[in-house]
Design a protein around this motif. Sequence first.
Motif, PDB file in Angstrom:
ATOM      1  N   ARG A   5     -33.173 149.235   4.022  1.00 57.31           N
ATOM      2  CA  ARG A   5     -34.578 149.358   3.637  1.00 57.31           C
ATOM      3  C   ARG A   5     -34.726 149.907   2.232  1.00 57.31           C
ATOM      4  O   ARG A   5     -35.736 149.737   1.600  1.00 57.31           O
ATOM      5  CB  ARG A   5     -35.300 150.297   4.614  1.00 57.31           C
ATOM      6  CG  ARG A   5     -35.021 149.997   6.048  1.00 57.31           C
ATOM      7  CD  ARG A   5     -35.991 148.995   6.582  1.00 57.31           C
ATOM      8  NE  ARG A   5     -37.100 149.664   7.214  1.00 57.31           N
ATOM      9  CZ  ARG A   5     -38.294 149.141   7.385  1.00 57.31           C
ATOM     10  NH1 ARG A   5     -38.540 147.944   6.963  1.00 57.31           N
ATOM     11  NH2 ARG A   5     -39.226 149.820   7.981  1.00 57.31           N
ATOM     12  N   ILE A   8     -35.333 147.324  -2.421  1.00 66.32           N
ATOM     13  CA  ILE A   8     -36.661 146.724  -2.435  1.00 66.32           C
ATOM     14  C   ILE A   8     -36.572 145.302  -2.933  1.00 66.32           C
ATOM     15  O   ILE A   8     -36.090 145.046  -4.021  1.00 66.32           O
ATOM     16  CB  ILE A   8     -37.620 147.557  -3.309  1.00 66.32           C
ATOM     17  CG1 ILE A   8     -37.724 148.942  -2.703  1.00 66.32           C
ATOM     18  CG2 ILE A   8     -38.953 146.886  -3.415  1.00 66.32           C
ATOM     19  CD1 ILE A   8     -38.866 149.754  -3.179  1.00 66.32           C
ATOM     20  N   GLY A  58     -42.575 140.826   0.234  1.00 64.48           N
ATOM     21  CA  GLY A  58     -41.686 141.717   0.963  1.00 64.48           C
ATOM     22  C   GLY A  58     -41.195 141.070   2.239  1.00 64.48           C
ATOM     23  O   GLY A  58     -41.581 139.949   2.567  1.00 64.48           O
ATOM     24  N   ASP A  62     -42.311 143.668   7.777  1.00 67.41           N
ATOM     25  CA  ASP A  62     -43.284 144.658   7.309  1.00 67.41           C
ATOM     26  C   ASP A  62     -44.612 144.042   6.914  1.00 67.41           C
ATOM     27  O   ASP A  62     -45.674 144.603   7.188  1.00 67.41           O
ATOM     28  CB  ASP A  62     -42.712 145.438   6.121  1.00 67.41           C
ATOM     29  CG  ASP A  62     -41.649 146.449   6.557  1.00 67.41           C
ATOM     30  OD1 ASP A  62     -40.947 146.990   5.696  1.00 67.41           O
ATOM     31  OD2 ASP A  62     -41.537 146.685   7.776  1.00 67.41           O
ATOM     32  N   GLN A 108     -42.504 148.055   3.605  1.00 64.80           N
ATOM     33  CA  GLN A 108     -42.057 147.527   2.330  1.00 64.80           C
ATOM     34  C   GLN A 108     -42.937 146.324   2.009  1.00 64.80           C
ATOM     35  O   GLN A 108     -42.568 145.182   2.269  1.00 64.80           O
ATOM     36  CB  GLN A 108     -40.593 147.121   2.391  1.00 64.80           C
ATOM     37  CG  GLN A 108     -39.962 147.079   1.023  1.00 64.80           C
ATOM     38  CD  GLN A 108     -38.572 146.482   1.073  1.00 64.80           C
ATOM     39  OE1 GLN A 108     -38.353 145.370   0.617  1.00 64.80           O
ATOM     40  NE2 GLN A 108     -37.632 147.211   1.649  1.00 64.80           N
ATOM     41  N   VAL A 129     -45.535 149.142  -3.375  1.00 58.61           N
ATOM     42  CA  VAL A 129     -44.829 149.673  -2.195  1.00 58.61           C
ATOM     43  C   VAL A 129     -45.033 151.176  -2.022  1.00 58.61           C
ATOM     44  O   VAL A 129     -44.945 151.684  -0.898  1.00 58.61           O
ATOM     45  CB  VAL A 129     -43.303 149.431  -2.239  1.00 58.61           C
ATOM     46  CG1 VAL A 129     -42.964 148.137  -1.568  1.00 58.61           C
ATOM     47  CG2 VAL A 129     -42.765 149.506  -3.635  1.00 58.61           C
TER      48      VAL A 129
END
Lengths: 202, 249
Positions: A5, A8, A58, A62, A108, A129
Amino acid sequence: ENSKRAIIQKMDTILALKGDGFVMMAADCSSARSILVFSQTQDKIKVLDDSKLLGQSGPQCDTANFSEYIQKNMTLYELNNNMKLSTHATAHYMRRELATALRKGPYQTNILLGGYDEKAGESLYFIDVYSALVKVNFGVHGHASNFLLSVFDREWKEGLSVDQALDVVRKCVAELRTRFLIAQPNFIIKVVDANGVRLVEL
Amino acid sequence: MARRYDSSTTTFSPDGRLHQVEYAIEAINNAGTAVGILAKDGIVLAGEKNKPSNLLAPSKGPEKMYKIDDHLTTVVAGLTADANILINNARINAQRYIYTYQEPMPVEQLVEKVCNYKQAYTQYGGLRPFGVSFLFAGWDEYHGYQLYMSDPSGNYSGWKATCIGQNNQAGKNLLKNDYEENLTIDAAMKLAVKVLVKSMDATTASADKLEFCIMTTDGDKVIQRIVPEADVTKILEEVALETASEGDM
Protein backbone atom coordinates in the motif's frame (compact mmCIF):
# COMPACT_ATOMS: atom_id res chain seq x y z
CA GLU A 1 2.75 -1.30 7.55
CA ASN A 2 1.67 -3.01 4.38
CA SER A 3 4.47 -2.27 1.92
CA LYS A 4 2.17 -2.94 -1.04
CA ARG A 5 0.00 0.00 0.00
CA ALA A 6 2.95 2.30 0.54
CA ILE A 7 3.62 2.38 -3.20
CA ILE A 8 1.33 4.99 -4.63
CA GLN A 9 0.19 4.18 -8.14
CA LYS A 10 0.23 7.02 -10.63
CA MET A 11 -0.56 5.20 -13.82
CA ASP A 12 -4.15 6.38 -14.20
CA THR A 13 -4.72 9.58 -16.12
CA ILE A 14 -7.60 11.69 -14.86
CA LEU A 15 -8.00 15.25 -16.08
CA ALA A 16 -10.70 17.91 -15.93
CA LEU A 17 -11.32 21.56 -16.76
CA LYS A 18 -14.00 24.17 -16.17
CA GLY A 19 -15.78 25.82 -19.06
CA ASP A 20 -18.63 28.25 -19.49
CA GLY A 21 -21.42 26.59 -17.49
CA PHE A 22 -19.90 23.10 -17.55
CA VAL A 23 -17.08 20.88 -16.34
CA MET A 24 -15.40 18.47 -18.74
CA MET A 25 -13.64 15.42 -17.38
CA ALA A 26 -11.56 12.81 -19.18
CA ALA A 27 -9.87 9.61 -18.06
CA ASP A 28 -7.89 6.82 -19.66
CA CYS A 29 -9.55 3.42 -19.82
CA SER A 30 -6.75 1.07 -18.85
CA SER A 31 -7.19 -1.12 -15.82
CA ALA A 32 -3.86 -2.75 -14.99
CA ARG A 33 -1.69 -4.17 -12.25
CA SER A 34 2.07 -4.37 -12.68
CA ILE A 35 2.67 -5.53 -16.25
CA LEU A 36 -0.76 -7.02 -16.82
CA VAL A 37 -3.62 -5.07 -18.38
CA PHE A 38 -7.02 -6.34 -17.19
CA SER A 39 -9.15 -4.15 -19.39
CA GLN A 40 -8.95 -1.29 -21.87
CA THR A 41 -12.58 -0.23 -21.36
CA GLN A 42 -12.61 0.78 -17.70
CA ASP A 43 -14.81 3.80 -16.88
CA LYS A 44 -13.06 5.78 -14.15
CA ILE A 45 -15.52 8.67 -14.10
CA LYS A 46 -18.39 7.89 -11.78
CA VAL A 47 -21.66 9.79 -12.15
CA LEU A 48 -22.36 10.57 -8.48
CA ASP A 49 -25.71 12.12 -9.28
CA ASP A 50 -27.14 14.01 -12.23
CA SER A 51 -25.02 17.07 -11.50
CA LYS A 52 -21.68 15.65 -10.35
CA LEU A 53 -18.80 13.76 -11.91
CA LEU A 54 -16.27 11.90 -9.80
CA GLY A 55 -13.00 11.01 -11.50
CA GLN A 56 -10.75 8.71 -9.50
CA SER A 57 -7.30 7.23 -9.96
CA GLY A 58 -5.77 4.41 -7.95
CA PRO A 59 -6.37 0.71 -7.27
CA GLN A 60 -9.96 -0.25 -7.84
CA CYS A 61 -10.33 -1.81 -4.39
CA ASP A 62 -10.02 1.66 -2.86
CA THR A 63 -11.66 3.75 -5.57
CA ALA A 64 -14.74 1.54 -5.75
CA ASN A 65 -15.06 1.23 -1.99
CA PHE A 66 -14.71 4.96 -1.42
CA SER A 67 -16.93 6.17 -4.24
CA GLU A 68 -19.72 3.73 -3.41
CA TYR A 69 -19.57 4.73 0.26
CA ILE A 70 -19.81 8.41 -0.65
CA GLN A 71 -22.54 7.87 -3.20
CA LYS A 72 -24.76 5.83 -0.89
CA ASN A 73 -24.39 8.37 1.89
CA MET A 74 -25.30 11.12 -0.55
CA THR A 75 -28.43 9.23 -1.52
CA LEU A 76 -29.27 8.78 2.16
CA TYR A 77 -28.86 12.52 2.69
CA GLU A 78 -31.16 13.23 -0.22
CA LEU A 79 -33.84 10.88 1.10
CA ASN A 80 -33.62 12.20 4.64
CA ASN A 81 -33.49 15.88 3.85
CA ASN A 82 -35.35 16.26 0.57
CA MET A 83 -32.46 18.08 -1.02
CA LYS A 84 -29.18 17.28 -2.75
CA LEU A 85 -25.76 18.11 -1.41
CA SER A 86 -24.07 20.94 -3.26
CA THR A 87 -20.78 20.26 -5.06
CA HIS A 88 -18.98 22.29 -2.41
CA ALA A 89 -20.52 20.30 0.44
CA THR A 90 -19.81 17.01 -1.36
CA ALA A 91 -16.16 17.90 -1.88
CA HIS A 92 -15.69 18.76 1.77
CA TYR A 93 -17.57 15.67 2.88
CA MET A 94 -15.24 13.52 0.78
CA ARG A 95 -12.22 15.32 2.14
CA ARG A 96 -13.39 14.79 5.71
CA GLU A 97 -13.86 11.06 5.12
CA LEU A 98 -10.45 10.74 3.45
CA ALA A 99 -8.76 12.74 6.20
CA THR A 100 -10.34 10.62 8.94
CA ALA A 101 -9.28 7.44 7.17
CA LEU A 102 -5.79 8.75 6.50
CA ARG A 103 -4.35 7.76 9.86
CA LYS A 104 -6.48 4.68 10.30
CA GLY A 105 -6.85 2.84 7.01
CA PRO A 106 -6.16 5.21 4.12
CA TYR A 107 -7.91 5.09 0.78
CA GLN A 108 -5.43 5.23 -2.04
CA THR A 109 -7.49 7.41 -4.32
CA ASN A 110 -6.91 10.68 -6.10
CA ILE A 111 -10.07 12.58 -6.90
CA LEU A 112 -11.38 15.17 -9.28
CA LEU A 113 -14.92 16.28 -8.47
CA GLY A 114 -16.69 18.33 -11.10
CA GLY A 115 -20.20 19.60 -10.62
CA TYR A 116 -22.84 22.08 -11.69
CA ASP A 117 -25.04 23.80 -9.09
CA GLU A 118 -27.84 26.19 -9.84
CA LYS A 119 -26.49 28.85 -7.54
CA ALA A 120 -22.74 28.33 -7.69
CA GLY A 121 -22.51 27.35 -11.35
CA GLU A 122 -19.73 25.07 -12.52
CA SER A 123 -17.04 24.05 -9.99
CA LEU A 124 -14.08 21.68 -9.94
CA TYR A 125 -12.34 20.29 -6.87
CA PHE A 126 -8.99 18.51 -6.71
CA ILE A 127 -8.38 16.11 -3.81
CA ASP A 128 -5.19 14.07 -3.52
CA VAL A 129 -4.35 10.84 -1.64
CA TYR A 130 -3.44 12.81 1.48
CA SER A 131 -6.86 14.53 1.39
CA ALA A 132 -5.59 17.95 0.42
CA LEU A 133 -8.46 19.83 -1.19
CA VAL A 134 -8.25 22.72 -3.66
CA LYS A 135 -10.86 24.36 -5.81
CA VAL A 136 -9.36 24.67 -9.29
CA ASN A 137 -9.99 25.71 -12.88
CA PHE A 138 -8.35 22.56 -14.22
CA GLY A 139 -6.67 19.53 -12.69
CA VAL A 140 -4.77 16.35 -13.48
CA HIS A 141 -3.78 13.32 -11.42
CA GLY A 142 -0.99 10.79 -11.87
CA HIS A 143 2.18 10.82 -13.95
CA ALA A 144 0.15 12.55 -16.62
CA SER A 145 0.14 15.71 -14.52
CA ASN A 146 3.83 16.20 -15.27
CA PHE A 147 2.93 16.47 -18.93
CA LEU A 148 -0.51 18.00 -18.91
CA LEU A 149 -0.41 20.80 -16.36
CA SER A 150 1.76 22.79 -18.72
CA VAL A 151 -0.67 22.14 -21.56
CA PHE A 152 -3.47 23.48 -19.39
CA ASP A 153 -1.39 26.43 -18.25
CA ARG A 154 -0.97 27.37 -21.87
CA GLU A 155 -4.40 26.54 -23.27
CA TRP A 156 -6.95 27.13 -20.51
CA LYS A 157 -8.81 30.40 -20.21
CA GLU A 158 -12.00 31.61 -18.57
CA GLY A 159 -15.28 30.81 -20.37
CA LEU A 160 -14.28 28.04 -22.76
CA SER A 161 -17.04 26.55 -24.91
CA VAL A 162 -17.56 22.80 -25.03
CA ASP A 163 -15.81 22.60 -28.41
CA GLN A 164 -12.88 24.65 -27.19
CA ALA A 165 -12.59 22.51 -24.06
CA LEU A 166 -12.71 19.37 -26.17
CA ASP A 167 -9.86 20.77 -28.27
CA VAL A 168 -7.79 21.24 -25.14
CA VAL A 169 -8.51 17.65 -24.11
CA ARG A 170 -7.44 16.47 -27.57
CA LYS A 171 -4.18 18.35 -27.15
CA CYS A 172 -3.70 16.63 -23.77
CA VAL A 173 -4.28 13.19 -25.23
CA ALA A 174 -1.90 13.95 -28.11
CA GLU A 175 0.79 15.06 -25.66
CA LEU A 176 0.45 11.84 -23.67
CA ARG A 177 0.55 9.70 -26.80
CA THR A 178 3.78 11.42 -27.83
CA ARG A 179 5.64 11.64 -24.54
CA PHE A 180 4.16 9.29 -21.94
CA LEU A 181 5.83 5.89 -21.64
CA ILE A 182 2.60 4.05 -20.80
CA ALA A 183 0.40 3.54 -23.82
CA GLN A 184 -3.19 4.56 -23.07
CA PRO A 185 -5.15 3.90 -26.27
CA ASN A 186 -8.66 4.72 -25.01
CA PHE A 187 -10.10 7.76 -23.26
CA ILE A 188 -13.57 8.42 -21.93
CA ILE A 189 -14.85 11.98 -21.77
CA LYS A 190 -17.88 13.26 -19.84
CA VAL A 191 -19.44 16.67 -19.45
CA VAL A 192 -21.65 17.94 -16.65
CA ASP A 193 -23.76 21.09 -17.03
CA ALA A 194 -27.18 22.46 -16.16
CA ASN A 195 -28.79 19.72 -18.24
CA GLY A 196 -27.01 16.87 -16.49
CA VAL A 197 -24.26 14.50 -17.46
CA ARG A 198 -23.42 13.31 -20.98
CA LEU A 199 -20.76 11.35 -22.81
CA VAL A 200 -18.63 13.11 -25.41
CA GLU A 201 -16.61 11.63 -28.26
CA LEU A 202 -12.90 12.46 -28.34
CA MET B 1 -58.00 6.89 37.20
CA ALA B 2 -55.20 7.22 34.67
CA ARG B 3 -52.68 7.41 37.53
CA ARG B 4 -51.53 3.85 37.06
CA TYR B 5 -50.09 4.65 33.67
CA ASP B 6 -48.67 8.07 34.46
CA SER B 7 -45.32 7.39 35.94
CA SER B 8 -43.46 5.71 33.16
CA THR B 9 -42.77 7.59 29.95
CA THR B 10 -42.33 4.35 28.12
CA THR B 11 -45.89 3.18 28.60
CA PHE B 12 -48.98 4.10 26.69
CA SER B 13 -52.15 4.62 28.70
CA PRO B 14 -55.18 2.50 27.78
CA ASP B 15 -56.61 5.39 25.81
CA GLY B 16 -53.43 5.66 23.76
CA ARG B 17 -51.76 8.65 25.42
CA LEU B 18 -48.31 9.30 26.82
CA HIS B 19 -49.17 11.13 30.00
CA GLN B 20 -45.63 12.12 30.93
CA VAL B 21 -45.22 13.86 27.59
CA GLU B 22 -48.50 15.69 28.05
CA TYR B 23 -47.52 16.76 31.57
CA ALA B 24 -44.23 18.05 30.24
CA ILE B 25 -46.10 20.16 27.70
CA GLU B 26 -48.25 21.47 30.56
CA ALA B 27 -45.16 22.50 32.50
CA ILE B 28 -44.29 24.94 29.74
CA ASN B 29 -47.60 26.73 30.04
CA ASN B 30 -46.32 28.16 33.31
CA ALA B 31 -43.21 29.62 31.74
CA GLY B 32 -42.61 33.11 30.40
CA THR B 33 -44.19 33.74 27.01
CA ALA B 34 -42.16 33.66 23.83
CA VAL B 35 -43.32 34.74 20.40
CA GLY B 36 -41.87 34.43 16.91
CA ILE B 37 -43.04 36.19 13.75
CA LEU B 38 -41.87 35.78 10.15
CA ALA B 39 -41.56 39.14 8.43
CA LYS B 40 -40.99 39.84 4.76
CA ASP B 41 -37.27 40.36 5.19
CA GLY B 42 -36.48 38.85 8.55
CA ILE B 43 -37.69 37.19 11.71
CA VAL B 44 -38.67 38.74 15.03
CA LEU B 45 -38.28 36.73 18.22
CA ALA B 46 -39.44 38.06 21.54
CA GLY B 47 -39.65 36.75 25.08
CA GLU B 48 -40.90 37.73 28.47
CA LYS B 49 -38.21 37.68 31.11
CA ASN B 50 -39.07 36.14 34.46
CA LYS B 51 -38.12 38.42 37.34
CA PRO B 52 -38.97 36.61 40.55
CA SER B 53 -36.90 38.87 42.82
CA ASN B 54 -35.29 42.29 42.83
CA LEU B 55 -32.29 40.75 44.52
CA LEU B 56 -31.43 38.86 41.36
CA ALA B 57 -28.24 40.08 39.76
CA PRO B 58 -28.92 41.79 36.43
CA SER B 59 -28.42 39.34 33.59
CA LYS B 60 -25.22 39.72 31.59
CA GLY B 61 -26.89 38.75 28.37
CA PRO B 62 -30.19 37.62 26.94
CA GLU B 63 -32.14 35.33 29.23
CA LYS B 64 -34.36 33.39 26.89
CA MET B 65 -32.60 33.82 23.57
CA TYR B 66 -29.75 31.54 22.63
CA LYS B 67 -27.64 31.65 19.50
CA ILE B 68 -27.23 28.18 18.04
CA ASP B 69 -25.06 29.26 15.12
CA ASP B 70 -24.53 32.40 13.06
CA HIS B 71 -27.65 31.70 11.04
CA LEU B 72 -29.83 30.11 13.71
CA THR B 73 -31.19 31.25 17.02
CA THR B 74 -33.78 30.09 19.51
CA VAL B 75 -36.14 31.31 22.24
CA VAL B 76 -36.85 29.03 25.15
CA ALA B 77 -39.97 28.44 27.20
CA GLY B 78 -39.82 26.04 30.10
CA LEU B 79 -37.21 24.57 32.43
CA THR B 80 -33.99 26.48 31.84
CA ALA B 81 -31.81 23.65 33.08
CA ASP B 82 -33.38 21.26 30.57
CA ALA B 83 -33.05 23.87 27.86
CA ASN B 84 -29.32 24.22 28.42
CA ILE B 85 -28.75 20.55 27.62
CA LEU B 86 -30.73 20.78 24.40
CA ILE B 87 -29.11 24.03 23.32
CA ASN B 88 -25.68 22.51 23.80
CA ASN B 89 -26.84 19.54 21.75
CA ALA B 90 -28.11 21.87 19.02
CA ARG B 91 -24.85 23.81 18.93
CA ILE B 92 -22.77 20.65 18.68
CA ASN B 93 -24.93 19.36 15.84
CA ALA B 94 -24.61 22.65 13.99
CA GLN B 95 -20.83 22.61 14.26
CA ARG B 96 -20.63 18.93 13.38
CA TYR B 97 -22.41 19.72 10.13
CA ILE B 98 -19.97 22.49 9.25
CA TYR B 99 -17.10 20.19 10.17
CA THR B 100 -18.26 17.71 7.54
CA TYR B 101 -19.77 19.88 4.82
CA GLN B 102 -18.16 23.32 5.29
CA GLU B 103 -21.61 24.84 4.96
CA PRO B 104 -24.09 26.10 7.54
CA MET B 105 -26.59 23.45 8.57
CA PRO B 106 -30.00 23.85 6.91
CA VAL B 107 -32.44 25.04 9.60
CA GLU B 108 -34.96 22.24 9.42
CA GLN B 109 -32.26 19.57 9.65
CA LEU B 110 -30.99 21.09 12.89
CA VAL B 111 -34.49 21.29 14.33
CA GLU B 112 -35.13 17.67 13.39
CA LYS B 113 -31.89 16.57 15.04
CA VAL B 114 -32.83 18.26 18.33
CA CYS B 115 -36.35 16.88 18.12
CA ASN B 116 -35.14 13.33 17.52
CA TYR B 117 -32.97 13.70 20.60
CA LYS B 118 -36.03 14.82 22.59
CA GLN B 119 -38.13 11.98 21.22
CA ALA B 120 -35.77 9.38 22.64
CA TYR B 121 -36.75 10.57 26.10
CA THR B 122 -40.35 9.70 25.35
CA GLN B 123 -39.62 6.18 24.26
CA TYR B 124 -36.64 4.63 26.03
CA GLY B 125 -34.52 4.85 29.12
CA GLY B 126 -37.20 5.48 31.70
CA LEU B 127 -36.10 9.12 31.93
CA ARG B 128 -38.55 12.00 31.96
CA PRO B 129 -38.98 14.17 28.85
CA PHE B 130 -37.39 17.61 28.55
CA GLY B 131 -39.67 20.32 29.91
CA VAL B 132 -38.85 22.82 27.17
CA SER B 133 -40.46 24.19 24.07
CA PHE B 134 -38.41 26.06 21.51
CA LEU B 135 -39.01 28.60 18.81
CA PHE B 136 -36.20 28.17 16.30
CA ALA B 137 -35.57 31.04 13.89
CA GLY B 138 -33.07 30.71 11.10
CA TRP B 139 -32.08 31.45 7.54
CA ASP B 140 -30.48 29.16 4.98
CA GLU B 141 -29.89 29.49 1.25
CA TYR B 142 -32.33 26.67 0.44
CA HIS B 143 -35.51 27.84 2.13
CA GLY B 144 -34.83 31.39 3.28
CA TYR B 145 -36.31 32.54 6.58
CA GLN B 146 -37.90 29.82 8.67
CA LEU B 147 -39.63 29.64 12.03
CA TYR B 148 -40.13 26.31 13.81
CA MET B 149 -41.79 25.37 17.08
CA SER B 150 -40.84 22.19 18.90
CA ASP B 151 -42.23 20.71 22.10
CA PRO B 152 -41.28 17.98 24.60
CA SER B 153 -42.83 15.24 22.48
CA GLY B 154 -40.18 15.76 19.82
CA ASN B 155 -42.71 17.02 17.31
CA TYR B 156 -41.98 20.16 15.37
CA SER B 157 -43.82 22.31 12.86
CA GLY B 158 -43.07 25.33 10.73
CA TRP B 159 -44.95 28.55 11.46
CA LYS B 160 -45.46 32.02 10.04
CA ALA B 161 -46.14 33.28 13.56
CA THR B 162 -46.72 31.55 16.85
CA CYS B 163 -46.17 31.77 20.57
CA ILE B 164 -45.43 29.44 23.46
CA GLY B 165 -45.50 29.65 27.24
CA GLN B 166 -47.92 31.51 29.52
CA ASN B 167 -51.22 32.57 27.94
CA ASN B 168 -50.06 31.37 24.56
CA GLN B 169 -53.68 30.79 23.52
CA ALA B 170 -54.46 34.49 23.92
CA GLY B 171 -51.30 35.30 22.01
CA LYS B 172 -52.17 32.88 19.22
CA ASN B 173 -55.64 34.36 18.89
CA LEU B 174 -54.17 37.82 18.54
CA LEU B 175 -51.74 36.58 15.90
CA LYS B 176 -54.52 34.85 14.02
CA ASN B 177 -56.37 38.14 13.75
CA ASP B 178 -53.53 40.56 13.24
CA TYR B 179 -50.83 38.64 11.36
CA GLU B 180 -50.46 39.44 7.66
CA GLU B 181 -48.01 38.05 5.14
CA ASN B 182 -45.09 40.28 4.17
CA LEU B 183 -45.00 42.39 7.30
CA THR B 184 -42.02 44.68 7.66
CA ILE B 185 -39.67 44.01 10.54
CA ASP B 186 -40.99 47.08 12.37
CA ALA B 187 -44.60 45.98 11.98
CA ALA B 188 -43.66 42.48 13.13
CA MET B 189 -41.92 43.93 16.19
CA LYS B 190 -44.99 45.93 17.10
CA LEU B 191 -47.15 42.85 16.69
CA ALA B 192 -44.78 40.88 18.92
CA VAL B 193 -45.03 43.60 21.57
CA LYS B 194 -48.82 43.48 21.39
CA VAL B 195 -48.77 39.72 21.90
CA LEU B 196 -46.46 39.94 24.89
CA VAL B 197 -48.37 42.79 26.47
CA LYS B 198 -51.51 40.71 26.18
CA SER B 199 -50.01 37.56 27.67
CA MET B 200 -47.90 39.10 30.42
CA ASP B 201 -48.98 38.87 34.02
CA ALA B 202 -48.10 42.42 35.04
CA THR B 203 -50.47 45.16 33.96
CA THR B 204 -47.63 47.36 32.85
CA ALA B 205 -45.18 45.96 30.33
CA SER B 206 -41.76 47.53 30.56
CA ALA B 207 -38.66 47.18 28.46
CA ASP B 208 -36.66 45.54 31.22
CA LYS B 209 -39.08 42.62 31.20
CA LEU B 210 -38.88 42.02 27.46
CA GLU B 211 -36.22 40.60 25.17
CA PHE B 212 -36.09 40.97 21.40
CA CYS B 213 -33.95 39.40 18.73
CA ILE B 214 -34.17 40.47 15.09
CA MET B 215 -32.75 38.24 12.37
CA THR B 216 -31.99 39.69 8.94
CA THR B 217 -29.60 39.02 6.09
CA ASP B 218 -27.05 41.03 4.17
CA GLY B 219 -26.50 38.99 1.02
CA ASP B 220 -25.58 35.53 2.26
CA LYS B 221 -24.57 36.73 5.70
CA VAL B 222 -27.11 36.41 8.51
CA ILE B 223 -27.26 39.18 11.08
CA GLN B 224 -28.68 38.62 14.56
CA ARG B 225 -29.36 41.64 16.70
CA ILE B 226 -30.52 41.78 20.30
CA VAL B 227 -32.59 44.96 20.48
CA PRO B 228 -31.25 47.34 23.14
CA GLU B 229 -33.58 48.29 26.00
CA ALA B 230 -33.91 51.90 24.88
CA ASP B 231 -35.30 50.84 21.49
CA VAL B 232 -37.70 48.42 23.16
CA THR B 233 -39.01 51.25 25.33
CA LYS B 234 -39.64 53.34 22.22
CA ILE B 235 -41.62 50.59 20.53
CA LEU B 236 -43.61 49.97 23.70
CA GLU B 237 -44.59 53.63 23.69
CA GLU B 238 -45.55 53.54 20.01
CA VAL B 239 -47.69 50.46 20.52
CA ALA B 240 -49.34 51.99 23.61
CA LEU B 241 -50.27 55.04 21.54
CA GLU B 242 -51.71 52.93 18.75
CA THR B 243 -53.75 50.71 21.05
CA ALA B 244 -55.01 53.71 22.96
CA SER B 245 -56.50 55.19 19.79
CA GLU B 246 -57.65 51.88 18.33
CA GLY B 247 -61.26 52.12 19.39
CA ASP B 248 -61.66 55.69 18.09
CA MET B 249 -64.03 56.29 15.20
